[in-house]
Design an enzyme around this catalytic site. Structure first.
Site, PDB file in Angstrom:
ATOM      1  CE1 TYR A 160       1.603  -4.935   2.774  1.00 18.51           C
ATOM      2  CE2 TYR A 160      -0.349  -6.041   1.907  1.00 18.51           C
ATOM      3  CZ  TYR A 160       0.881  -5.443   1.701  1.00 18.51           C
ATOM      4  OH  TYR A 160       1.395  -5.354   0.425  1.00 18.51           O
ATOM      5  CE  LYS A 174       2.061  -1.794   1.109  1.00 20.58           C
ATOM      6  NZ  LYS A 174       3.365  -1.233   0.698  1.00 20.58           N
ATOM      7  CB  SER A 218      -1.328  -4.007  -1.203  1.00 21.56           C
ATOM      8  OG  SER A 218      -1.878  -5.303  -1.053  1.00 21.56           O
TER       9      SER A 218
END
Length: 271
Positions: free
Chosen positions: A152, A156, A125
């Site tokens: 988040y 990643k 991402s």
């Protein structure tokens, strides 16, 4: 001398129809798109939490990513895993990213290793590098040190590091795509930063096809369309994967986009 424009379909890499491809998260936004567009060229195995209507048990499988045995069972006869499943919101809690993005990814990689899978195409991402975006510190390159804007994004970064470990230690191919803002309607949000990182549906399909078929066995690649004022380098995506983005926001460079517009103060919550 006039040159006939190349059909975008001609830019697709040659496909091997014998490849059995597991698509995790097949009911998500990108997963649904890929399940429709890759179906003619690969033997798809679809995974998700709930099965869409009309799918047979041979093609669609339910599995909790934290269940190591269930995840490994998905890998039988699989050549490539397109791993799209997991917590996907920048506002995801630690508990969510720990279960889906950290433990879940480890189970996917371990299942792939033990069942002889050739390649993982990993949905990374832009949020892995999102603090650069928040602070306006551009350009950003694939070799720039990770600087996540959220838990988040941290998950990643972990995913890319774990994929590197499985590549170096076990020889598993690992292609990480740092996906930008994937949507069919970039005018849905009036944020220049999102417009600059837009990834169209056609370019989404193309870059994933390239990631499946490219000769390179490991790499970190930005996946963004050919947008004006793009702040993220896609040079290695083009050179190593053969990606040729054909869409851009807007069609006429600079028509709506202001490169000096500041990042929204609540970034990444509105991304």
């Amino acid at each position: 001398m006039s040159v006939t424009p190349q059909d975008p379909k001609d830019l697709r890499p040659p496909t091997d129809p014998r490849r059995r491809v597991l698509l995790t998260g097949a009911t998500g936004g990108i997963g649904s798109l890929l399940s429709e567009r890759l179906d003619a060229d690969y033997e798809l195995v679809l995974h998700g939490h709930t099965a869409p209507s009309g799918e047979t048990a041979e093609r669609f499988h339910l599995a909790d990513l934290t269940d190591e045995a269930a995840v490994a069972a998905l890998m039988d006869g699989v050549d490539t895993v397109i791993h799209m499943a997991g917590a996907s919101a920048p506002t995801s809690s630690w508990e969510d990213v720990l279960a889906a993005n950290i433990i879940g990814l480890r189970n996917v990689l371990e299942g792939a290793r033990t069942r002889g899978v050739r390649r993982i195409v990993y949905a990374s991402s832009n949020h892995l590098m999102g603090m650069y975006d928040k602070l306006g510190e551009w350009p950003v390159y694939p070799t720039t040190l990770p600087r996540a804007d959220s838990l988040y994004g941290v998950s990643k970064a972990f995913g890319e590091a774990l994929g590197r470990f499985y590549h170096d230690t076990y020889g598993l191919d690992f292609i990480a795509l740092r996906i930008g803002w994937s949507t069919d309607d970039p005018d849905d949000r009036d944020i220049d930063l999102l417009h600059a990182m837009w990834l169209s549906e056609d370019d989404t399909e193309q870059v994933v096809r390239c990631a499946i078929e490219a000769d390179v066995t490991f790499g970190l690649y930005y996946a963004i369309s050919d947008n004006p004022n793009r702040r993220w380098d896609v040079t290695n995506t083009m050179l190593e994967l053969g990606y040729r983005p054909k869409d851009r926001y807007p069609e006429h460079p600079g028509e709506h986009e202001d490169p000096d517009q500041p990042t929204p103060p609540d970034w990444p919550n509105n991304s």
